[in-house]
Design a protein around this motif. Structure first.
Motif, PDB file in Angstrom:
ATOM      1  N   LEU A   1       0.814  -1.217   0.000  1.00  0.00           N
ATOM      2  CA  LEU A   1       0.000   0.000   0.000  1.00  0.00           C
ATOM      3  C   LEU A   1       0.847   1.266   0.000  1.00  0.00           C
ATOM      4  CD1 LEU A   1      -2.847   1.155   0.014  1.00  0.00           C
ATOM      5  CD2 LEU A   1      -2.818   1.029   2.517  1.00  0.00           C
ATOM      6  N   ASP A   2       1.936   1.272   0.744  1.00  0.00           N
ATOM      7  CA  ASP A   2       2.763   2.473   0.823  1.00  0.00           C
ATOM      8  C   ASP A   2       3.321   2.847  -0.549  1.00  0.00           C
ATOM      9  OD1 ASP A   2       4.143   4.480   2.630  1.00  0.00           O
ATOM     10  OD2 ASP A   2       5.863   3.590   1.620  1.00  0.00           O
ATOM     11  N   ARG A   3       3.810   1.865  -1.296  1.00  0.00           N
ATOM     12  CA  ARG A   3       4.335   2.142  -2.636  1.00  0.00           C
ATOM     13  C   ARG A   3       3.257   2.735  -3.529  1.00  0.00           C
ATOM     14  NH1 ARG A   3       6.150  -2.819  -6.387  1.00  0.00           N
ATOM     15  NH2 ARG A   3       3.909  -3.220  -6.125  1.00  0.00           N
ATOM     16  N   CYS A   4       2.066   2.173  -3.466  1.00  0.00           N
ATOM     17  CA  CYS A   4       0.961   2.665  -4.292  1.00  0.00           C
ATOM     18  C   CYS A   4       0.615   4.109  -3.943  1.00  0.00           C
ATOM     19  CB  CYS A   4      -0.250   1.760  -4.094  1.00  0.00           C
ATOM     20  SG  CYS A   4      -1.745   2.316  -4.947  1.00  0.00           S
ATOM     21  N   LEU A   5       0.343   4.365  -2.675  1.00  0.00           N
ATOM     22  CA  LEU A   5      -0.107   5.693  -2.264  1.00  0.00           C
ATOM     23  C   LEU A   5       0.973   6.752  -2.450  1.00  0.00           C
ATOM     24  CD1 LEU A   5      -2.135   4.807   0.957  1.00  0.00           C
ATOM     25  CD2 LEU A   5      -3.029   5.429  -1.295  1.00  0.00           C
ATOM     26  N   SER A   6       2.222   6.389  -2.230  1.00  0.00           N
ATOM     27  CA  SER A   6       3.295   7.374  -2.354  1.00  0.00           C
ATOM     28  C   SER A   6       3.466   7.860  -3.786  1.00  0.00           C
ATOM     29  CB  SER A   6       4.613   6.789  -1.850  1.00  0.00           C
ATOM     30  OG  SER A   6       5.058   5.728  -2.685  1.00  0.00           O
ATOM     31  N   THR A   7       3.066   7.043  -4.773  1.00  0.00           N
ATOM     32  CA  THR A   7       3.219   7.457  -6.169  1.00  0.00           C
ATOM     33  C   THR A   7       1.970   8.123  -6.725  1.00  0.00           C
ATOM     34  OG1 THR A   7       2.512   5.313  -7.104  1.00  0.00           O
ATOM     35  CG2 THR A   7       4.843   5.571  -6.560  1.00  0.00           C
ATOM     36  N   LEU A   8       0.851   7.973  -6.031  1.00  0.00           N
ATOM     37  CA  LEU A   8      -0.398   8.567  -6.515  1.00  0.00           C
ATOM     38  C   LEU A   8      -0.768   9.861  -5.796  1.00  0.00           C
ATOM     39  CD1 LEU A   8      -2.656   5.396  -6.938  1.00  0.00           C
ATOM     40  CD2 LEU A   8      -1.656   6.783  -8.755  1.00  0.00           C
ATOM     41  N   GLN A   9      -0.273  10.047  -4.590  1.00  0.00           N
ATOM     42  CA  GLN A   9      -0.715  11.178  -3.772  1.00  0.00           C
ATOM     43  C   GLN A   9      -0.425  12.535  -4.420  1.00  0.00           C
ATOM     44  OE1 GLN A   9       1.272  11.726  -0.035  1.00  0.00           O
ATOM     45  NE2 GLN A   9       3.291  11.178  -0.837  1.00  0.00           N
ATOM     46  N   VAL A  10       0.599  12.600  -5.276  1.00  0.00           N
ATOM     47  CA  VAL A  10       0.985  13.891  -5.854  1.00  0.00           C
ATOM     48  C   VAL A  10      -0.135  14.516  -6.678  1.00  0.00           C
ATOM     49  CG1 VAL A  10       3.449  13.373  -5.879  1.00  0.00           C
ATOM     50  CG2 VAL A  10       2.040  12.713  -7.836  1.00  0.00           C
ATOM     51  N   ALA A  11      -1.018  13.690  -7.217  1.00  0.00           N
ATOM     52  CA  ALA A  11      -2.061  14.211  -8.102  1.00  0.00           C
ATOM     53  C   ALA A  11      -3.443  14.182  -7.462  1.00  0.00           C
ATOM     54  CB  ALA A  11      -2.082  13.416  -9.409  1.00  0.00           C
ATOM     55  N   MET A  12      -3.541  13.712  -6.221  1.00  0.00           N
ATOM     56  CA  MET A  12      -4.853  13.517  -5.608  1.00  0.00           C
ATOM     57  C   MET A  12      -5.201  14.632  -4.623  1.00  0.00           C
ATOM     58  SD  MET A  12      -5.838  10.920  -7.194  1.00  0.00           S
ATOM     59  CE  MET A  12      -4.864  10.069  -8.445  1.00  0.00           C
ATOM     60  N   ASP A  13      -6.454  15.056  -4.669  1.00  0.00           N
ATOM     61  CA  ASP A  13      -6.957  16.057  -3.736  1.00  0.00           C
ATOM     62  C   ASP A  13      -7.559  15.412  -2.502  1.00  0.00           C
ATOM     63  OD1 ASP A  13      -6.688  18.697  -5.340  1.00  0.00           O
ATOM     64  OD2 ASP A  13      -7.584  17.283  -6.757  1.00  0.00           O
ATOM     65  N   GLU A  14      -7.978  14.164  -2.629  1.00  0.00           N
ATOM     66  CA  GLU A  14      -8.421  13.404  -1.463  1.00  0.00           C
ATOM     67  C   GLU A  14      -8.170  11.927  -1.740  1.00  0.00           C
ATOM     68  OE1 GLU A  14     -12.581  13.762  -0.558  1.00  0.00           O
ATOM     69  OE2 GLU A  14     -13.229  13.113  -2.544  1.00  0.00           O
ATOM     70  N   ILE A  15      -7.942  11.200  -0.669  1.00  0.00           N
ATOM     71  CA  ILE A  15      -7.685   9.762  -0.757  1.00  0.00           C
ATOM     72  C   ILE A  15      -8.684   9.049   0.136  1.00  0.00           C
ATOM     73  CG2 ILE A  15      -6.041   7.911  -0.262  1.00  0.00           C
ATOM     74  CD1 ILE A  15      -3.789   9.869  -0.909  1.00  0.00           C
ATOM     75  N   ILE A  16      -9.416   8.126  -0.450  1.00  0.00           N
ATOM     76  CA  ILE A  16     -10.457   7.384   0.263  1.00  0.00           C
ATOM     77  C   ILE A  16     -10.069   5.909   0.262  1.00  0.00           C
ATOM     78  CG2 ILE A  16     -12.868   6.652   0.197  1.00  0.00           C
ATOM     79  CD1 ILE A  16     -13.303   9.475  -1.221  1.00  0.00           C
ATOM     80  N   ILE A  17      -9.917   5.354   1.452  1.00  0.00           N
ATOM     81  CA  ILE A  17      -9.536   3.955   1.610  1.00  0.00           C
ATOM     82  C   ILE A  17     -10.698   3.211   2.262  1.00  0.00           C
ATOM     83  CG2 ILE A  17      -7.910   2.330   2.626  1.00  0.00           C
ATOM     84  CD1 ILE A  17      -6.591   4.131   0.587  1.00  0.00           C
ATOM     85  N   VAL A  18     -11.161   2.174   1.609  1.00  0.00           N
ATOM     86  CA  VAL A  18     -12.221   1.320   2.155  1.00  0.00           C
ATOM     87  C   VAL A  18     -11.609  -0.039   2.467  1.00  0.00           C
ATOM     88  CG1 VAL A  18     -14.368   0.118   1.626  1.00  0.00           C
ATOM     89  CG2 VAL A  18     -14.102   2.530   1.008  1.00  0.00           C
TER      90      VAL A  18
END
Length: 315
Positions: free
Chosen positions: A16-33
């Protein structure tokens, strides 16, 4: 333009850390279910967002994704799995896309990149998949006369590559889920039927074919079934019967395959059978048929490396 990342996860602490660390730059909010993690998944997610929700797993990925999407507030929803990530170049492409995205675009497709040796279903290393879609779609009228609503979405094919690195073992989860769905035969769409047949043929164990047998037997005798569906059913049944040592049924479906257009999968199954009988000349003939006379419908390797290696063994 705001992007909402929506993910469903369970026990993804290693990825999960690898995924989120590469996507967060373009995201205004992150929703994890989260659908029932008992590891550090939610703890890792909390480093990136406070929008973490629990969802009781009901065996339905679509239901979980719809729940995640219901929590989003952005203009567009980006959907991802924990075994995906973006290289730095593609992170920049996503940021550029965010600045230039035209509001009439409903869906953005990206290249989904899975190394061949890690794929359990697909016969290609890259394919376009919808990854970003408008949260609230606007309908507009088109045509200057006899005007009508535009129903087809506006789709943009980007050059962004999403890296997909699945870990071994998830195919068992998928096959168990597909077997459960197949119990309600009418719930199996043409797409799900094809996915089930592909995953079974490529990585199913003997017990998986036993679970699948009732559905594909039923499919093989349905009136009006398409030739594609019939050929897929024959492929699955032949492979399952061979793996489980039911040779009379294996040969019966081999002869039935001759009534339809032959497939490379079935030629390879016959090649393996005759090879196991030490009839190498007959086996070689079937492997050659797989290579030069037929096409693959479930596993492209049957008209390539599998048949080639079979021929090599028969020399």
């Amino acid at each position: 333009m705001k992007f909402s990342l929506c993910m469903i996860v369970k026990n993804e602490e290693t990825r999960l850390d690898r995924c989120l660390s590469t996507l967060q730059v373009a995201m205004d909010e992150i929703i994890i279910v989260d659908t029932g993690s008992d590891d550090k998944t939610k703890q890792i997610a909390s480093r990136y967002t406070d929008k973490i929700y629990d969802f009781q797993w009901i065996g339905d990925f679509a239901a979980a994704r719809n729940f995640a999407a219901s929590k989003a507030t952005g203009d567009y929803i980006y959907t991802a799995d924990a075994d995906e990530y973006l290289e730095e170049e593609d992170q920049q492409k996503l940021l550029t896309l965010k600045q230039a995205l035209l509001p009439e675009v409903d869906i953005v497709q990206m290249l989904y990149c899975t190394p061949a040796e890690q794929s359990t279903v697909y016969n290609y290393e890259q394919e376009y998949r919808p990854k970003l879609y408008k949260r609230l779609r606007e309908f507009v009228w088109i045509d200057p006369i006899h005007e009508t609503l535009r129903l087809d979405p506006v789709v943009f094919d980007s050059d962004i590559c999403v890296q997909h690195r699945p870990t071994p073992g998830h195919e068992k989860r998928d096959l168990d889920a597909l077997a459960k769905v197949s119990e309600n035969r009418q719930a199996m769409s043409a797409k799900l039927r094809h996915m089930y047949a592909m995953e079974l043929y490529r990585c199913g164990e003997p017990q998986d074919f036993i679970k699948a047998e009732p559905y594909f037997l039923w499919l093989s005798v349905q009136e009006g079934v398409s030739e594609d569906a019939l050929r897929e059913a024959i492929c699955v049944l032949m492979r399952g019967y061979r793996l489980n040592g039911d040779i009379p049924h294996f040969l019966a479906y081999a002869m039935r395959d001759g009534v339809t257009q032959p497939t490379a999968e079935m030629c390879c199954e016959l090649g393996v059978y005759f090879e196991q009988q030490n009839d190498l000349a007959e086996a070689a003939m079937w492997y050659q048929n797989a290579l030069s006379e037929t096409e693959s419908i479930l596993d492209i390797r049957t008209s390539g490396e599998i048949a080639e290696k079979g021929l090599e063994r028969c020399k």
